[in-house]
Design a protein around this motif. Structure first.
Motif, PDB file in Angstrom:
ATOM      1  N   ASN A 176      40.162  26.316  36.920  1.00  0.00           N
ATOM      2  CA  ASN A 176      41.683  25.934  36.468  1.00  0.00           C
ATOM      3  C   ASN A 176      41.731  24.745  35.828  1.00  0.00           C
ATOM      4  N   ILE A 177      40.929  23.873  35.776  1.00  0.00           N
ATOM      5  CA  ILE A 177      40.765  22.613  35.083  1.00  0.00           C
ATOM      6  C   ILE A 177      40.779  22.445  33.580  1.00  0.00           C
ATOM      7  N   LYS A 178      40.287  23.441  32.915  1.00  0.00           N
ATOM      8  CA  LYS A 178      40.243  23.607  31.324  1.00  0.00           C
ATOM      9  C   LYS A 178      41.995  23.499  31.117  1.00  0.00           C
ATOM     10  N   ALA A 179      42.734  24.129  31.903  1.00  0.00           N
ATOM     11  CA  ALA A 179      44.059  24.361  31.562  1.00  0.00           C
ATOM     12  C   ALA A 179      45.043  22.795  31.647  1.00  0.00           C
ATOM     13  N   PHE A 180      44.346  21.962  32.211  1.00  0.00           N
ATOM     14  CA  PHE A 180      44.714  20.439  32.398  1.00  0.00           C
ATOM     15  C   PHE A 180      43.934  19.497  31.241  1.00  0.00           C
ATOM     16  N   GLY A 181      43.394  20.295  30.467  1.00  0.00           N
ATOM     17  CA  GLY A 181      42.610  19.434  29.610  1.00  0.00           C
ATOM     18  C   GLY A 181      41.147  18.925  29.900  1.00  0.00           C
ATOM     19  N   GLY A 182      40.599  19.341  31.085  1.00  0.00           N
ATOM     20  CA  GLY A 182      39.452  18.955  31.559  1.00  0.00           C
ATOM     21  C   GLY A 182      38.224  20.009  31.305  1.00  0.00           C
ATOM     22  N   ASN A 183      37.087  19.405  31.237  1.00  0.00           N
ATOM     23  CA  ASN A 183      35.785  20.301  30.979  1.00  0.00           C
ATOM     24  C   ASN A 183      35.274  20.613  32.305  1.00  0.00           C
ATOM     25  N   PRO A 184      35.541  22.050  32.470  1.00  0.00           N
ATOM     26  CA  PRO A 184      34.825  22.659  33.669  1.00  0.00           C
ATOM     27  C   PRO A 184      33.378  22.391  33.806  1.00  0.00           C
ATOM     28  N   ASP A 185      32.867  22.247  32.803  1.00  0.00           N
ATOM     29  CA  ASP A 185      31.116  22.047  32.726  1.00  0.00           C
ATOM     30  C   ASP A 185      30.918  20.441  32.891  1.00  0.00           C
ATOM     31  N   ASN A 186      31.820  19.539  32.973  1.00  0.00           N
ATOM     32  CA  ASN A 186      31.414  18.206  33.314  1.00  0.00           C
ATOM     33  C   ASN A 186      32.056  17.747  34.373  1.00  0.00           C
ATOM     34  N   VAL A 187      31.929  18.078  35.495  1.00  0.00           N
ATOM     35  CA  VAL A 187      32.702  17.637  36.786  1.00  0.00           C
ATOM     36  C   VAL A 187      31.834  16.521  37.488  1.00  0.00           C
ATOM     37  N   THR A 188      32.408  15.570  37.884  1.00  0.00           N
ATOM     38  CA  THR A 188      31.689  14.645  38.727  1.00  0.00           C
ATOM     39  C   THR A 188      32.276  14.474  40.086  1.00  0.00           C
ATOM     40  N   VAL A 189      31.692  14.986  41.294  1.00  0.00           N
ATOM     41  CA  VAL A 189      32.308  15.040  42.499  1.00  0.00           C
ATOM     42  C   VAL A 189      31.859  13.686  43.234  1.00  0.00           C
ATOM     43  N   SER A 190      32.968  13.234  43.714  1.00  0.00           N
ATOM     44  CA  SER A 190      32.975  11.714  44.330  1.00  0.00           C
ATOM     45  C   SER A 190      33.595  11.777  45.573  1.00  0.00           C
ATOM     46  N   GLY A 191      33.236  10.675  46.541  1.00  0.00           N
ATOM     47  CA  GLY A 191      33.900  10.440  47.966  1.00  0.00           C
ATOM     48  C   GLY A 191      33.564   9.018  48.292  1.00  0.00           C
ATOM     49  N   PHE A 192      34.633   8.792  49.257  1.00  0.00           N
ATOM     50  CA  PHE A 192      34.541   7.472  49.769  1.00  0.00           C
ATOM     51  C   PHE A 192      34.117   7.513  51.086  1.00  0.00           C
ATOM     52  N   SER A 193      33.502   6.882  51.794  1.00  0.00           N
ATOM     53  CA  SER A 193      33.143   6.895  53.263  1.00  0.00           C
ATOM     54  C   SER A 193      32.959   8.221  53.904  1.00  0.00           C
ATOM     55  N   ALA A 194      33.543   8.822  54.533  1.00  0.00           N
ATOM     56  CA  ALA A 194      33.463  10.075  55.297  1.00  0.00           C
ATOM     57  C   ALA A 194      33.454  11.139  53.973  1.00  0.00           C
ATOM     58  N   GLY A 195      34.280  10.893  52.947  1.00  0.00           N
ATOM     59  CA  GLY A 195      34.110  11.825  51.726  1.00  0.00           C
ATOM     60  C   GLY A 195      32.919  11.376  50.969  1.00  0.00           C
ATOM     61  N   GLY A 196      32.258  10.262  50.994  1.00  0.00           N
ATOM     62  CA  GLY A 196      30.945  10.035  50.391  1.00  0.00           C
ATOM     63  C   GLY A 196      29.829  10.804  51.092  1.00  0.00           C
ATOM     64  N   ARG A 197      29.900  10.512  52.483  1.00  0.00           N
ATOM     65  CA  ARG A 197      29.014  11.561  53.343  1.00  0.00           C
ATOM     66  C   ARG A 197      29.061  12.809  53.127  1.00  0.00           C
ATOM     67  N   ASP A 198      30.398  13.409  52.823  1.00  0.00           N
ATOM     68  CA  ASP A 198      30.217  14.801  52.373  1.00  0.00           C
ATOM     69  C   ASP A 198      29.707  14.997  50.888  1.00  0.00           C
ATOM     70  N   VAL A 199      29.963  14.276  50.171  1.00  0.00           N
ATOM     71  CA  VAL A 199      29.202  14.451  48.748  1.00  0.00           C
ATOM     72  C   VAL A 199      27.730  14.093  49.066  1.00  0.00           C
ATOM     73  N   MET A 200      27.197  13.354  49.693  1.00  0.00           N
ATOM     74  CA  MET A 200      25.905  13.393  49.835  1.00  0.00           C
ATOM     75  C   MET A 200      25.406  14.682  50.469  1.00  0.00           C
ATOM     76  N   ALA A 201      26.253  15.301  51.536  1.00  0.00           N
ATOM     77  CA  ALA A 201      25.662  16.556  52.258  1.00  0.00           C
ATOM     78  C   ALA A 201      25.626  17.876  50.925  1.00  0.00           C
ATOM     79  N   MET A 202      26.652  17.685  50.074  1.00  0.00           N
ATOM     80  CA  MET A 202      26.526  18.601  48.845  1.00  0.00           C
ATOM     81  C   MET A 202      25.339  18.831  48.239  1.00  0.00           C
ATOM     82  N   LEU A 203      24.659  17.515  48.154  1.00  0.00           N
ATOM     83  CA  LEU A 203      23.454  17.653  47.416  1.00  0.00           C
ATOM     84  C   LEU A 203      22.294  18.237  48.285  1.00  0.00           C
TER      85      LEU A 203
END
Length: 561
Positions: free
Chosen positions: A191-218
């Motif tokens: 859906n992000i293209k409809a908001f002017g975003g590039n679906p092929d250039n997504v950076t996932v980020s997170g803070f603290s627990a969210g940062g651990r979740d990002v590392m787990a995604m790797l």
């Protein structure tokens, strides 16, 4: 309308002071997603458009993986903030179950194909919401699309009891909050293209627990191709043992089972919750599905960065490898890892040893020394865990560039004051103050400090660097005034972000910190009494994400049992 009429109208509008709002080109507040139209709202302060509380999945069924949304015929009003997920905020239970929504902010321009940042909030995967980082300032200055997501929290999002762990592979893993994040990234892709975003250039980020979740995604095969870059703000490499986690969860739910008369005592209640007998599992699932959320939400609250107190990110061997970050298989994308230099200050303040005597920490000599001791070594270990150690752990098998940074703002006493320097410093999350209008943590004095030329320059440089990383995978930009080198085990570079009153202070450092070196320095530190030192090591620093080596050295209690 004739050109002369347009000029006349424009002149009249300018005289009245609103010509630019009337004739400025921008982005529509009404966007058509795959499910239907969502209506947002303009933010004139930052020249952005915000869509609040857009549903991205159906999480209405407790302990089940969220389902894709059905189409809606009526436009959704997303001009006001949405609900938060059910959680215990330390005083009471708030929110509602299954509030799987996300917020989107973008510049109010006609720009399209913009880089996209997806942010996962912190809160130990137990608390908080998508407004932890308000993204208007960042989206406007970096010229990007900012997305902040919510996911199920606490036992509603992280529960791997045998009765829950049945069905599809996500439910079997128990990582339902992680599954929500997967669904959110899928929605963004669609859906992000409809908001002017590039679906092929997504950076996932997170803070603290969210940062651990990002590392787990790797290390999760399920997230392959879901993003092109990653930023872990104070995250670190952590996966919970699957079986140990079941025991902790059962132990904490067992009192409710006894209270409701299902079983006579805690031991039999725990055994029932852990049963793999089909009849028992059916009964357990029925019981847990119908327990009021207000009773489940407070369980394991206040875990204080202790996986043993509230386990999540279970290494089930499917969604996440049992051996965690010892795996050789990574979703290797350009990666940035940030740590603050006082990562532990907020956790020390909330620890029972200090929380009722913070006035004494400010005004009395010995309490101040004790707090500084706890914060110094806790922050050294926690910061090392979130940055340098994470890089060391994954470097051999990681097939892309990694950039490590330390946020040091808060140590200049002349700028922030001695009390702030002592009790807060470069706190866990201080970087948020430079990406939004809201100081983190809230403090009237520090808000005034952030308005000075040096911190403002630091903010612009930090935003520019993150924007560059989102676009190219390389955080270097002229605003830094320094070269930010990719991490290698021989050089161990990190970029340090700080500021004087009238100018930013950004510099490159060659880190020589080691975990063994931190423990050795602490061993030789006699700045406080032996009694206080022994207590802090055994009861304040123990059992944290970062303290495995410390606990082993000093024989601290294993909190899993």
């Amino acid at each position: 309308m004739k050109k002369s009429s347009i000029v006349t109208a424009l002149s009249l509008c300018m005289a009245l002071g609103f010509a630019f709002d009337v004739y400025a080109e921008g982005f529509s507040t009404s966007v058509k997603t795959r499910e239907g139209i969502v209506n947002g709202v303009q933010d004139t302060k930052h020249a952005t458009i915000n869509w609040w509380g857009i549903p991205y999945a159906d999480g209405s069924k407790r302990f089940e993986m969220a389902k894709p949304l059905k189409a809606h015929k009526e436009a959704l009003d997303c001009s006001k903030v949405g609900s938060v997920n059910v959680q215990f905020n330390g005083k009471k239970v708030i929110g509602e179950e299954g509030a799987l929504v996300l917020d989107i902010t973008r510049p109010n321009t006609d720009a399209k194909n913009l880089p996209v940042l997806v942010f996962i909030h912190g809160g130990n995967n137990q608390t908080s919401n998508s407004r932890l980082w308000m993204g208007q300032k960042f989206a406007e200055e970096a010229n990007v699309v900012y997305v902040s997501i919510q996911y199920r929290l606490g036992v509603f999002g992280w529960n791997n009891l045998p009765a829950i762990a049945q069905g599809n592979k996500w439910e079997e893993s128990g990582n339902l909050g992680f599954a929500d994040q997967y669904m959110a990234l899928s929605w963004v892709r669609d859906n992000i293209k409809a908001f002017g975003g590039n679906p092929d250039n997504v950076t996932v980020s997170g803070f603290s627990a969210g940062g651990r979740d990002v590392m787990a995604m790797l290390i999760s095969p399920e997230f392959k191709g879901k993003f092109q870059k990653a930023i872990s703000f104070s995250g670190g490499c952590t996966v919970a043992n699957y079986k140990d986690s079941q025991n902790v969860i059962a132990k904490n739910i067992a009192p409710l089972v006894v209270e409701d008369g299902v079983k006579d005592n805690i031991l039999s209640a725990k055994a029932w919750l852990l049963s793999t007998n089909k009849k028992d599992m059916k009964a357990v699932r029925n019981y847990l599905t119908n327990v009021k959320a207000e009773r489940l939400a407070p369980l394991m609250a206040g875990a204080g960065i202790r996986m043993s107190a509230f386990p999540h990110l279970y290494g089930d061997g499917n969604i996440l490898p049992k051996k965690g970050f010892a795996t050789k298989s990574f979703n290797s994308v350009p990666l940035m890892m940030l740590a603050s230099t006082d990562e532990f200050s907020s956790f020390a303040r909330r620890d029972k040893f200090f929380k009722d005597r913070m006035d004494a920490v400010i005004s009395e000599k010995e309490p101040k020394k004790e707090f500084r001791f706890a914060n110094k070594y806790g922050s050294l270990m926690y910061g090392y865990f979130n940055g340098q150690e994470s890089a060391e752990n994954i470097y051999k098998s990681y097939k892309n560039k990694m950039y490590v940074t330390a946020f040091n703002f808060g140590h200049n006493k002349e700028l922030v004051g001695e009390n702030y320097n002592t009790t807060t410093g470069a706190i866990h999350g201080i970087w948020l103050s430079f990406l939004s209008d809201q100081p983190y943590p809230w403090n009237k004095e520090i808000k005034e400090v952030l308005a000075k030329p040096g911190p403002k320059e630091l903010s612009k440089a930090f935003i520019a660097s993150l924007g560059a990383f989102m676009r190219t995978g390389n955080p270097n930009t002229p605003e830094l005034g320094q070269t930010w080198n990719a991490w290698t085990p021989n050089y161990k570079p990190e970029l340090v972000f700080d500021a004087h009153e009238n100018m930013a202070n950004i510099y490159s450092s060659n880190s020589r910190v080691t975990y063994a070196g931190i423990l050795a320095e602490m061993e030789d530190d006699n700045s406080i009494s032996k009694e206080a030192k022994d207590y802090i090591i055994a009861n304040v620093l123990n059992g944290r994400w970062f303290s495995n080596g410390l606990d082993e050295k000093y024989g601290n209690i294993n909190l899993w049992k």
